[in-house]
Write an enzyme that holds these catalytic residues in place. Structure first.
Site, short mmCIF file in Angstrom:
data_model
loop_
_atom_site.label_atom_id
_atom_site.label_comp_id
_atom_site.label_asym_id
_atom_site.label_seq_id
_atom_site.Cartn_x
_atom_site.Cartn_y
_atom_site.Cartn_z
N CYS A 19 24.31 70.24 10.32
CA CYS A 19 25.39 69.28 10.24
C CYS A 19 26.43 69.70 9.24
CB CYS A 19 24.84 67.92 9.82
SG CYS A 19 23.49 67.36 10.84
N GLY A 45 28.79 70.84 13.93
CA GLY A 45 28.17 69.80 14.73
C GLY A 45 29.18 69.14 15.64
N ASN A 120 22.89 66.85 5.29
CA ASN A 120 22.81 68.13 6.02
C ASN A 120 21.52 68.81 5.60
OD1 ASN A 120 24.57 71.32 5.75
ND2 ASN A 120 23.26 70.56 7.37
N GLY A 121 20.70 69.11 6.59
CA GLY A 121 19.42 69.76 6.28
C GLY A 121 18.32 69.13 7.09
N TYR A 261 26.07 83.54 10.53
CA TYR A 261 26.61 82.85 11.70
C TYR A 261 27.24 81.49 11.40
CZ TYR A 261 26.79 80.20 16.04
OH TYR A 261 27.21 79.43 17.08
N SER A 302 31.80 85.11 17.17
CA SER A 302 30.88 85.28 16.05
C SER A 302 30.62 86.74 15.69
CB SER A 302 29.56 84.56 16.35
OG SER A 302 29.08 84.97 17.62
N ASP A 364 27.16 91.71 18.12
CA ASP A 364 27.05 90.24 18.04
C ASP A 364 26.30 89.89 16.76
OD1 ASP A 364 27.43 87.62 18.68
OD2 ASP A 364 26.18 87.63 20.48
N ASP A 365 26.38 88.62 16.37
CA ASP A 365 25.78 88.23 15.09
C ASP A 365 24.26 88.09 15.18
OD1 ASP A 365 26.63 85.66 16.58
OD2 ASP A 365 25.12 84.99 15.16
N CYS A 457 16.93 82.04 1.32
CA CYS A 457 15.98 81.63 2.35
C CYS A 457 16.28 82.50 3.57
CB CYS A 457 16.10 80.15 2.72
SG CYS A 457 14.97 79.74 4.08
#
Ligand code: AMP
Length: 486
Positions: A19, A45, A120-121, A261, A302, A364-365, A457
């Site tokens: 989001c 989103g 968001n998450g 991305y 992308s 591409d990504d 991460c």
């Protein structure tokens, strides 16, 4: 007890959300600014959008499905949202039907007054927490994991709202960037590892929070800084700012996929330009996996910055061999596999005059399910390309994300099912290579991945999740724990 999964919609598909969030306090036109900010975050989103405002007395909310422009471009819509403080949310597609009740910001009247929250998450122990809360009598209004935070705040025994909020967050695992509103002002925070982004800006006397700096640009706000991992920033209605660090100072683990991305290339993330990082990934890719070819072609949009970097490093010409229609959304967000395939064809067209007879490097990504790559390689061949060498500006996506990026379940990830050679065969490319994880870390400005203490991460590539995944673990042993079966 065999309850149904409390986070499932009627069709049984779990909500997955990536989001964008935005909040402003101290501005005369808070809601119109929020609408503009959300518009700049629309790539995060497209399924639904909501804005909540506060005029010093009352909270006002408006939500809708679809794009920001479709819901918040009219004067009438924005007139419903008066006040100097507003927060909003754009939400990613879920794979099943979802009602307006899940559209954020979520709002509740607590003992301390109104409380609005935009998240968001993804909370990786939400099912677990919800189960406990429901046992104690909580009545949930939505199937969103975010609502768990509201109930935890409501039932905390601490005297002040801030302490209740911190108390609630101590129980929450996973990824969260949050913008909350209370009658006293705005609270913005990031989870202790800072998995999802959140930045802070200033526009005159107003303070602004947003998922990405691009949302500050669009309203003319200055970028101040990132909200730090584990930091909680309180802004009062009179503009006073206080910051808190209730979770100590664990090493941060921001999501590396934002660089690959998710974020817009014109945003700054972790102090770097997303665009420059993507170009640097392309340069790494060229150093690691040079192809003997005539030209480099990006898969738009992308793959464009990485393809530029690849072309610069390799010395091969950069050509627009695929033209993208701008009137379809991103491929990935379509809910059913059938719709996704149709969309790839509607979205990209080969620039036949450029590619016919040429040996091309396609950049591409990422490869997720492999649907896009398969179609694009085929499209290049149909247009007469002599050889097609695919280069991917991220390592193989082998693992699902449980922190709010909508990667599908593991069994649908091409890289979880095949090695690189088999993937090359599947997408029918003459060769296929992915940037290494170390190469990706070099592109974000580090020496490589510190295996003992990774700086990001990167669970989707490495399988090393930086938090516990309680709900996932519980799903494997519902009988012992007597928990809902997912
Ligand atoms: P696929 O066709 O499933 O292999 O999807 C790959 C394409 O989806 C790539 O070209 C990416 O640009 C895009 N993509 C990758 N990851 C995501 C994501 N989490 N959300 C939306 N789009 C994505």
């Amino acid at each position: 007890m065999n309850l149904t999964n409390p986070f499932c919609d009627a069709d049984g598909d779990k909500l997955r959300e990536e989001c964008g969030i935005f909040g402003v306090i101290g501005a005369r036109e808070a809601a119109p600014m929020t609408a503009l900010g959300l518009h700049a975050l629309q790539h995060r989103g497209q399924e639904a959008v909501g804005i909540t405002s506060f005029d010093g007395q009352e909270f006002y909310s408006r939500r809708g499905t679809g794009h920001v422009a479709a819901n918040f471009s009219s004067a009438e819509a924005l007139a419903e949202l008066p006040g100097i403080m507003a927060a909003g949310h754009v939400r990613y597609s879920t794979t099943g039907g979802s009602g307006l009740r899940n559209v954020q910001p979520l709002f509740a009247d607590l003992a301390s007054g109104g409380f609005a929250i935009a998240h968001n998450g993804n909370i990786s122990n939400a099912m677990h927490l919800k189960y406990d809360l429901v046992q104690k009598g909580a009545i949930f209004q939505s199937t969103s994991d975010t609502e768990v935070i509201i109930h935890l705040v409501a039932t905390s025994r601490y005297p002040t709202l801030l302490d209740r909020f911190i108390d609630a967050l101590r129980l929450v695992e996973g990824a969260y960037s949050l913008i909350c509103m209370t009658p006293a002002g705005m609270i913005a925070c990031r989870d202790p590892l800072g998995i999802r982004p959140l930045v802070m800006g200033k526009l005159g006397d107003a303070t602004v929070f947003a998922s990405e700096t691009v949302a500050l640009d669009v309203i003319g706000a200055d970028f101040l800084r990132e909200v730090e991992p584990g930091e909680l920033v309180e802004v009062d209605l009179d503009g006073a700012v206080r910051t808190h660090r209730p979770f100590g100072d664990p090493p941060a683990r921001p999501c590396i996929f934002e660089h690959v991305y998710f974020s817009r290339p014109d945003s700054l993330m972790g102090g770097s330009s997303v665009y420059e990082v993507r170009k640097a990934i392309g340069r790494e890719l060229a150093r690691e996996s040079l192809a003997d070819a005539d030209m480099v072609i990006p898969v738009p949009d992308s793959g464009v910055p990485a393809a530029l970097g690849y072309a610069q490093e390799s010395g091969l010409p950069f050509e627009l061999g695929i033209i993208r229609s701008h009137y379809v959304g991103r491929t990935f967000i379509q809910p059913s596999d059938g719709a996704r395939n149709a969309d790839v064809k509607r979205k990209h067209n080969a620039n036949r005059a450029i590619v016919a007879g040429k040996r091309i490097v396609l950049v591409d990504d990422s490869i997720v399910r492999g649907t896009t790559s398969l179609k694009i390689v085929q499209m290049m061949r149909d247009a007469g390309a002599a050889e097609v060498h695919m280069r991917i500006a991220s390592p193989p996506t082998e693992h699902s994300c449980f922190y709010g990026v909508d990667t599908p379940e593991r069994s649908k990830l091409l890289a979880a099912r095949m090695d690189v050679a088999a993937m090359a065969e599947f997408i029918q490319a003459d060769s296929l290579a992915f940037v290494s994880l170390d190469g990706l870390y070099r592109a974000v400005g580090l020496k490589g991945r510190n295996a003992a203490c990774p700086q990001y991460c990167d669970a989707c590539f490495s399988g090393e999740y930086p938090t516990r995944l309680t709900d996932l673990a519980d799903r494997d042993r519902p009988a012992q724990l007597d928990l809902p079966v997912a």
